[in-house]
Enzyme design. Sequence first.
Site, short mmCIF file in Angstrom:
data_model
loop_
_atom_site.label_atom_id
_atom_site.label_comp_id
_atom_site.label_asym_id
_atom_site.label_seq_id
_atom_site.Cartn_x
_atom_site.Cartn_y
_atom_site.Cartn_z
N ASP A 116 0.84 -1.19 0.00
CA ASP A 116 0.00 0.00 0.00
C ASP A 116 0.89 1.25 0.00
O ASP A 116 1.86 1.33 0.77
CB ASP A 116 -0.90 0.00 1.24
CG ASP A 116 -1.85 1.19 1.27
OD1 ASP A 116 -2.93 1.08 0.67
OD2 ASP A 116 -1.50 2.22 1.89
N ILE A 117 0.58 2.22 -0.88
CA ILE A 117 1.35 3.47 -0.92
C ILE A 117 0.99 4.30 0.31
O ILE A 117 -0.19 4.57 0.57
CB ILE A 117 1.05 4.26 -2.20
CG1 ILE A 117 1.38 3.43 -3.44
CG2 ILE A 117 1.84 5.57 -2.22
CD1 ILE A 117 0.98 4.08 -4.75
N GLU A 121 -4.65 2.43 -4.24
CA GLU A 121 -3.19 2.49 -4.13
C GLU A 121 -2.61 1.18 -3.61
O GLU A 121 -1.50 1.14 -3.09
CB GLU A 121 -2.77 3.64 -3.21
CG GLU A 121 -3.19 3.50 -1.76
CD GLU A 121 -4.56 4.10 -1.46
OE1 GLU A 121 -4.80 4.51 -0.32
OE2 GLU A 121 -5.40 4.15 -2.40
#
Length: 298
Positions: A176-177, A219
């Site tokens: 996950d960003i 994301e």
Amino acid sequence: MKDTFYMQLMDNLYDGVYFVDKDRIITYWNKGAERLTGYSKSTAQGRSCSDNFLAHVDDTGKRLCDDGCPLHEVLTDGQPREQDLYLHHRDGHRLPVSVRVSPITDDGGRIIGAVEIFSDNSIHVANQRRIDELEQLALLDTLTRIGNRRYLEMTLESKLAETARYNTQIAIFFMDIDNFKDINDTWGHDAGDEVLKVVSRTLNGVIRPMDILGRWGGEEFIAATTNINRGTARSIGERFRKLIERSSVPVNDQRITFTITVGATIARPDDDLASIVKRADQQMYKAKRAGKNRVAVG
């Protein structure tokens, strides 16, 4: 002494390098060329590349020594060229290579030969073939150009079945960003899209052709690698994390940096798709709570 230094320098390059004279006789053949083609220096030097022993062809199978040889064209007009093609390895198989050819001139500007530099293009070719196949099957995420969630669900189910059948191991990475909403709010959604593209390209450059990578949603990304254990899973997760940490996107004369948090897990005999993705997701949130830009394996 100067020529010896440059020859030693070229011999230490990973890429293949060879020189030809005006008659296309090979006058230099470096160690990279030996490694990539299987042909020794003693076999190649003094030989004419027009003998077609490398048997260059394009992706349609067209013989380039008969028509369209970039080396011959450079010797004719002096214009540098780049091309993706396939050479014939000494062992018999075809090797995809990216070729760059430049003329060699004398002090008066006359063409007296050419230099060709070629590099193994296997990963690029495999990735492009994967993209083309996914696009045809509507399994491609149009923004990031990697597999979409439907692709991940299909391929992960298949991989899990293989691990159960052949008693092999598979690791799932849920990524996950970090602070992605802040990126969108501060820099705009176009910048956020560029971050997603850079993350996907970076991850795609790390995985092996037989591994799996896709965008789970928003994301979030998922990768799957086979035949690894818990220790190597952590090492791979750290490689993902560090390469993203060192990436950036240019916006308005500035560069946006960003990080990812990674959760990883090894498949268990009783796992299905839902359970293994959930466990990798839980590991990712565990790493988030510990401070983000981290890897957790469990």
